[in-house]
Design an enzyme around this catalytic site. Sequence first.
Site, short mmCIF file in Angstrom:
data_model
loop_
_atom_site.label_atom_id
_atom_site.label_comp_id
_atom_site.label_asym_id
_atom_site.label_seq_id
_atom_site.Cartn_x
_atom_site.Cartn_y
_atom_site.Cartn_z
N SER A 259 103.75 -23.65 -7.87
CA SER A 259 104.56 -23.96 -6.70
C SER A 259 106.03 -23.70 -7.02
O SER A 259 106.40 -22.59 -7.38
CB SER A 259 104.30 -25.41 -6.25
OG SER A 259 104.78 -25.62 -4.94
N GLU B 273 100.63 -16.89 -3.42
CA GLU B 273 99.94 -18.01 -2.78
C GLU B 273 100.99 -18.79 -1.99
O GLU B 273 102.19 -18.61 -2.20
CB GLU B 273 99.24 -18.91 -3.81
CG GLU B 273 100.15 -19.56 -4.83
CD GLU B 273 100.76 -20.86 -4.36
OE1 GLU B 273 100.16 -21.56 -3.52
OE2 GLU B 273 101.86 -21.20 -4.84
N HIS C 128 97.47 -23.87 -3.89
CA HIS C 128 97.59 -25.24 -3.40
C HIS C 128 96.31 -25.80 -2.79
O HIS C 128 96.34 -26.82 -2.11
CB HIS C 128 98.70 -25.33 -2.36
CG HIS C 128 100.09 -25.32 -2.93
ND1 HIS C 128 100.71 -24.15 -3.33
CD2 HIS C 128 100.97 -26.32 -3.16
CE1 HIS C 128 101.94 -24.44 -3.76
NE2 HIS C 128 102.12 -25.74 -3.68
#
Length: 302
Positions: free
Chosen positions: A109, A204, A273
């Site tokens: 992330s 992502e 995620h």
Amino acid sequence: MIKAGRLRGGDLVALVAPAGAVPPEQAASAERILAGWGLRTRVGRHALGRHTFLSGTDDERLTDLNDALRDPEVRGVLCLRGGYGTQRIVDRIDVGAVRADPKLVIGFSDITALHMALWCEAGLASVHGPTGGTLREFPACPSTAAARRAVMTADPVVVVADPDPVRRPGRAEGVLLGGNLTLLASTAGTRHRPDLSGAILLIEEVNEEPYRIDRSITQLKRAGWLDRLAGVAVGQFTDCEPRKYPDVTAARVLADHLCDLGVPVLGGLPIGHGEQQTAVGLGVPAILDADAGTLTVEPAAR
């Protein structure tokens, strides 16, 4: 490319928070999980602090990270969470310490900014995988088991894609680089733009509407990041359902942009995620086989 050694029983792992604030119970859970792997842990002095939307001031967060990178006893660095804030400190990482004594760094992330900095500044391979806050204590959790394999073995990782409309046939080999799409787009124009010639780009995302995904990919295109790729590995796009424009899905946006690049594209990879995610090395050779539906990644640790 520099590889750190894989973690072994008794090794010390530093738990740091270079981005958002961390609930103490998440850090305690991560410590218990790593203890179950036979590892020792040390929580950064400022890791459980709070400063606005961050875990501490820029200097505090940087101090914890650099302390971990400089300490010869520390063999691994686990980021406790993402959120936001890593970009604010990556220009002041002690690159000399990274080169002199490489550690195995894991996170995802917002930690994408750290992965990119470590690769561009030192050529350090790292692990795109769970943060301390997303590791789970329940038995046989696939994400936690995959993270353990990624940091404690030197085995390649084979990621099998779920059925997904974002796919262009073919086979590609190259170094796997990337991470969170928004962070990659935010990195464009900084000194941490990686050389993606012949690379496999991993992307992502979470909580972004399709038109925002379009904006990030367009930014990468305009910045030249997609010009000479060998292939694209598409991970999880979680909670990215369309709201403003209900008929335009994330899959449609991704397919429109990526399948016109002329390289193999493989979507549906359980990386990112989602409820279950697979930890993979970044900065290491990989094989993307869109026909077989697999991404095979060499280990980040030696």
